[in-house]
Design an enzyme around this catalytic site. Sequence first.
Site: not given
Ligand code: DX5
Ligand code: ZN
Length: 216
Positions: A136, A32, A67, A36, A34, A174, A143-144, A7, A65
Amino acid sequence: MNYLSPSILSADFSKLGEQLRIMDEAGAEYVHIDVMDGAFVPSISFGMPLIRSIRPCTGKVFDVHLMVEEPVRYIQEFADCGADIITVHAEACAHLDRTVEAIRERGVRPAVALNPATSLNVLEYILPKLDMVLLMTVNPGFGGQKFIPYSLEKIRRLKDIIEEKGLNTDIEVDGGVTLSNVEEVLQAGANVIVSGSAVFRGDISENVRKFKELMK
Ligand code: DX5
Ligand code: ZN
């Protein structure tokens, strides 16, 4: 076949092109992405212009992805900027079937994502139309975060449903996947692994190689 989908939310955007090439050369199959919108999830990340500008950096699969509330409004644009897979959240679509159809009509592979607390029941009728389901394993938006333990049971249950129906839908996981828990996640039945912080923290090439080794 297992696929790694790093990601780029956790990438260093000042060197995104270079980091994409490193991931690509180290053997990650997907990218990947993301997106948002600040409404479906609290954060705002990036959108079409970024995807369009990184499309020439790699030939790997763009795993987008969304969101985003009512993503049906943007399917054409994401298809035009180079998405190979478009994932929409069941929770964000009033008309999920119409949205999935719109993705397929644009020649893009459709996938549906479920938040951690959303039941697999929402997939009952739509599953045969999907190339992939994204589970999810953290609450989306950042992330993290830490992997939510009850998700393992959910992955197993989804794998059973897919097999019972004689389908070969991919299961993407994910959120919170690291080198320490990826094997458990694969054993539960996932075959597409998203990882942000565990790929981009430290040596990207080394991290991708270590993931790939555990994913053989
Ligand atoms: C969260 C995202 C993920 C995220 C994953 O909302 O959809 O793709 O970036 O990051 P890690 O692997 O750090 O959880
Ligand atoms: Zn994602």
